[in-house]
Motif scaffolding. Structure first.
Motif, mmCIF file in Angstrom:
data_model
loop_
_atom_site.group_PDB
_atom_site.id
_atom_site.type_symbol
_atom_site.label_atom_id
_atom_site.label_comp_id
_atom_site.label_asym_id
_atom_site.label_seq_id
_atom_site.Cartn_x
_atom_site.Cartn_y
_atom_site.Cartn_z
ATOM 1 N N ALA A 133 0.842 -1.202 0.000
ATOM 2 C CA ALA A 133 0.000 0.000 0.000
ATOM 3 C C ALA A 133 0.875 1.250 0.000
ATOM 4 O O ALA A 133 1.998 1.245 0.522
ATOM 5 C CB ALA A 133 -0.919 -0.001 1.220
ATOM 6 N N LEU A 134 0.355 2.330 -0.567
ATOM 7 C CA LEU A 134 1.097 3.583 -0.639
ATOM 8 C C LEU A 134 1.382 4.119 0.758
ATOM 9 O O LEU A 134 0.470 4.315 1.560
ATOM 10 C CB LEU A 134 0.288 4.607 -1.442
ATOM 11 N N GLN A 135 2.658 4.346 1.060
ATOM 12 C CA GLN A 135 3.062 4.930 2.338
ATOM 13 C C GLN A 135 3.179 6.442 2.220
ATOM 14 O O GLN A 135 2.693 7.179 3.055
ATOM 15 C CB GLN A 135 4.389 4.326 2.798
ATOM 16 N N TYR A 136 3.872 6.892 1.159
ATOM 17 C CA TYR A 136 3.889 8.335 0.879
ATOM 18 C C TYR A 136 4.247 8.577 -0.585
ATOM 19 O O TYR A 136 4.844 7.722 -1.261
ATOM 20 C CB TYR A 136 4.824 9.103 1.811
ATOM 21 N N LEU A 137 3.871 9.753 -1.058
ATOM 22 C CA LEU A 137 4.241 10.232 -2.381
ATOM 23 C C LEU A 137 4.882 11.598 -2.175
ATOM 24 O O LEU A 137 4.216 12.539 -1.725
ATOM 25 C CB LEU A 137 3.011 10.347 -3.291
ATOM 26 N N ARG A 138 6.177 11.665 -2.467
ATOM 27 C CA ARG A 138 6.939 12.895 -2.203
ATOM 28 C C ARG A 138 7.385 13.533 -3.506
ATOM 29 O O ARG A 138 7.855 12.842 -4.416
ATOM 30 C CB ARG A 138 8.152 12.580 -1.334
ATOM 31 N N TYR A 139 7.237 14.860 -3.577
ATOM 32 C CA TYR A 139 7.677 15.608 -4.745
ATOM 33 C C TYR A 139 8.790 16.565 -4.332
ATOM 34 O O TYR A 139 8.651 17.320 -3.371
ATOM 35 C CB TYR A 139 6.523 16.402 -5.353
ATOM 36 N N GLU A 140 9.899 16.503 -5.072
ATOM 37 C CA GLU A 140 11.012 17.421 -4.835
ATOM 38 C C GLU A 140 11.284 18.180 -6.118
ATOM 39 O O GLU A 140 11.710 17.608 -7.118
ATOM 40 C CB GLU A 140 12.264 16.665 -4.400
ATOM 41 N N GLY A 141 11.008 19.488 -6.088
ATOM 42 C CA GLY A 141 11.223 20.304 -7.269
ATOM 43 C C GLY A 141 12.696 20.558 -7.522
ATOM 44 O O GLY A 141 13.557 20.242 -6.702
ATOM 45 N N LYS A 142 13.000 21.158 -8.689
ATOM 46 C CA LYS A 142 14.388 21.426 -9.046
ATOM 47 C C LYS A 142 15.068 22.332 -8.026
ATOM 48 O O LYS A 142 16.280 22.287 -7.836
ATOM 49 C CB LYS A 142 14.448 22.069 -10.439
ATOM 50 N N GLY A 143 14.284 23.179 -7.355
ATOM 51 C CA GLY A 143 14.845 24.073 -6.355
ATOM 52 C C GLY A 143 15.184 23.393 -5.050
ATOM 53 O O GLY A 143 15.795 24.004 -4.165
ATOM 54 N N GLY A 144 14.767 22.131 -4.887
ATOM 55 C CA GLY A 144 15.095 21.377 -3.680
ATOM 56 C C GLY A 144 13.992 21.318 -2.647
ATOM 57 O O GLY A 144 14.108 20.578 -1.666
ATOM 58 N N ALA A 145 12.921 22.083 -2.825
ATOM 59 C CA ALA A 145 11.829 22.065 -1.847
ATOM 60 C C ALA A 145 11.063 20.751 -1.959
ATOM 61 O O ALA A 145 10.776 20.273 -3.057
ATOM 62 C CB ALA A 145 10.889 23.246 -2.080
ATOM 63 N N GLU A 146 10.725 20.158 -0.813
ATOM 64 C CA GLU A 146 10.007 18.896 -0.781
ATOM 65 C C GLU A 146 8.568 19.100 -0.356
ATOM 66 O O GLU A 146 8.284 19.895 0.540
ATOM 67 C CB GLU A 146 10.670 17.901 0.195
ATOM 68 N N THR A 147 7.685 18.347 -1.004
ATOM 69 C CA THR A 147 6.275 18.355 -0.630
ATOM 70 C C THR A 147 5.787 16.918 -0.557
ATOM 71 O O THR A 147 5.922 16.171 -1.532
ATOM 72 C CB THR A 147 5.414 19.124 -1.656
ATOM 73 N N TYR A 148 5.274 16.524 0.592
ATOM 74 C CA TYR A 148 4.665 15.207 0.721
ATOM 75 C C TYR A 148 3.213 15.330 0.280
ATOM 76 O O TYR A 148 2.352 15.752 1.054
ATOM 77 C CB TYR A 148 4.774 14.693 2.152
ATOM 78 N N VAL A 149 2.984 15.009 -0.993
ATOM 79 C CA VAL A 149 1.640 15.122 -1.554
ATOM 80 C C VAL A 149 0.696 14.176 -0.821
ATOM 81 O O VAL A 149 -0.441 14.532 -0.508
ATOM 82 C CB VAL A 149 1.676 14.831 -3.064
ATOM 83 N N VAL A 150 1.171 12.962 -0.555
ATOM 84 C CA VAL A 150 0.423 12.000 0.252
ATOM 85 C C VAL A 150 1.342 11.553 1.384
ATOM 86 O O VAL A 150 2.505 11.216 1.151
ATOM 87 C CB VAL A 150 -0.017 10.773 -0.577
ATOM 88 N N SER A 151 0.827 11.561 2.590
ATOM 89 C CA SER A 151 1.628 11.189 3.747
ATOM 90 C C SER A 151 0.716 10.685 4.850
ATOM 91 O O SER A 151 -0.458 11.063 4.919
ATOM 92 C CB SER A 151 2.438 12.391 4.246
ATOM 93 N N THR A 152 1.265 9.817 5.704
ATOM 94 C CA THR A 152 0.484 9.333 6.855
ATOM 95 C C THR A 152 0.579 10.300 8.024
ATOM 96 O O THR A 152 -0.101 10.105 9.036
ATOM 97 C CB THR A 152 1.014 7.959 7.309
ATOM 98 N N LYS A 153 1.392 11.358 7.901
ATOM 99 C CA LYS A 153 1.623 12.259 9.027
ATOM 100 C C LYS A 153 0.758 13.523 8.975
ATOM 101 O O LYS A 153 0.140 13.907 9.957
ATOM 102 C CB LYS A 153 3.102 12.645 9.105
ATOM 103 N N ARG A 154 0.738 14.209 7.824
ATOM 104 C CA ARG A 154 -0.041 15.447 7.748
ATOM 105 C C ARG A 154 -0.385 15.767 6.297
ATOM 106 O O ARG A 154 0.224 15.227 5.374
ATOM 107 C CB ARG A 154 0.723 16.607 8.376
ATOM 108 N N GLN A 155 -1.318 16.660 6.132
ATOM 109 C CA GLN A 155 -1.713 17.101 4.802
ATOM 110 C C GLN A 155 -0.753 18.184 4.308
ATOM 111 O O GLN A 155 -0.184 18.936 5.097
ATOM 112 C CB GLN A 155 -3.136 17.665 4.827
ATOM 113 N N PRO A 156 -0.551 18.298 2.981
ATOM 114 C CA PRO A 156 0.394 19.282 2.447
ATOM 115 C C PRO A 156 -0.184 20.700 2.479
ATOM 116 O O PRO A 156 -1.394 20.900 2.567
ATOM 117 C CB PRO A 156 0.596 18.810 1.008
#
Length: 240
Positions: free
Chosen positions: A65-88
């Motif tokens: 099952a999906l645990q998380y989906l993380r996006y890291e842009g070219k600038g280095g900023a990370e966004t957990y689009v899907v996470s078990t911890k908190r909403q983005p």
């Protein structure tokens, strides 16, 4: 006192609701990708990164099952689009979602690149050799070793008069130890703690170990015979 303060403030309920709606849709869609990756990579646990022109997406799954989906842009900023911890954060989510279609295309390209990868792999394998003859020869040698060690255990039990005991000696610089349970050999170990068990209550030794050590077994028996001879000499001259 605050009775006179009357400022308007924006209501975030609609923004949060829309954010949750988008995340739920992504979680459902990316969850299918996670399940497919688990099947493809052959395990219930793992992760894989997919690169786009704007950044990198990482899919992590546990138990298929999906645990998380993380996006890291070219600038280095990370966004957990899907996470078990908190909403983005809604703004960060919006930035990531502009690249989501490219992420799916990158995943599809990965799957497509593996299509037919095993087509020319032959399954015409050579027949494995049977081990019956080797096992039979190993057992023949080990059975003879056990016969001798059982007889040694009988004699030691008769002399010591105790239910448990050991006889140890050094042969060619290596420690040999016979442990007995009353009048039967419990084990014959070569090499001390962590050594090789030529005899054991649990499993037979490996054939290469038997081949390597059996040449020193006569020396072990000779050492035992010397031990018995010393016991006999200790009683010489005793009169009643």
């Amino acid at each position: 006192m605050n009775e006179g303060i009357d400022f308007d403030f924006a209501d975030t309920e609609d923004v949060a609701a829309r954010r949750d709606e988008v995340v739920a849709a992504v979680e459902s869609h990316a969850g299918r990708i996670a399940r497919e990756l688990a099947l493809l990579q052959g395990g219930d646990y793992g992760q894989r990164a997919f690169t786009t022109s704007r950044g990198t997406w990482t899919v992590k799954y546990e138990g298929g099952a999906l645990q998380y989906l993380r996006y890291e842009g070219k600038g280095g900023a990370e966004t957990y689009v899907v996470s078990t911890k908190r909403q983005p954060d809604p703004a960060d989510l919006a930035t990531a979602m502009r690249d989501y279609e490219a992420f799916v295309e990158s995943y599809n390209d990965h799957v497509e690149s593996l299509s037919g990868v095993l087509d020319d792999v032959s399954t015409d394998f050579p027949a494995p050799r049977e081990t019956a003859d080797v096992v039979a020869e190993r057992d023949r040698v080990v059975d003879r070793i056990r016969e001798v060690c059982d007889e040694m255990a009988v004699q030691l039990h008769r002399y010591d008069g105790t239910d448990y005991g050991t006889f140890g000696t050094t042969v060619s610089g290596t420690r040999w130890e016979l442990k007995r349970d009353r009048d039967r050999a419990s084990y014959l170990r070569v090499g001390g703690e962590g050594g090789i068990y030529l005899l054991s209550q649990y499993e037979p030794p490996a054939a290469p170990d038997v081949r390597r050590l059996v040449g020193d077994f006569p020396g072990f028996v000779e050492s035992y015979n010397d031990h018995v001879e010393e016991l006999e000499s200790d009683l010489d001259g005793v009169t009643l």
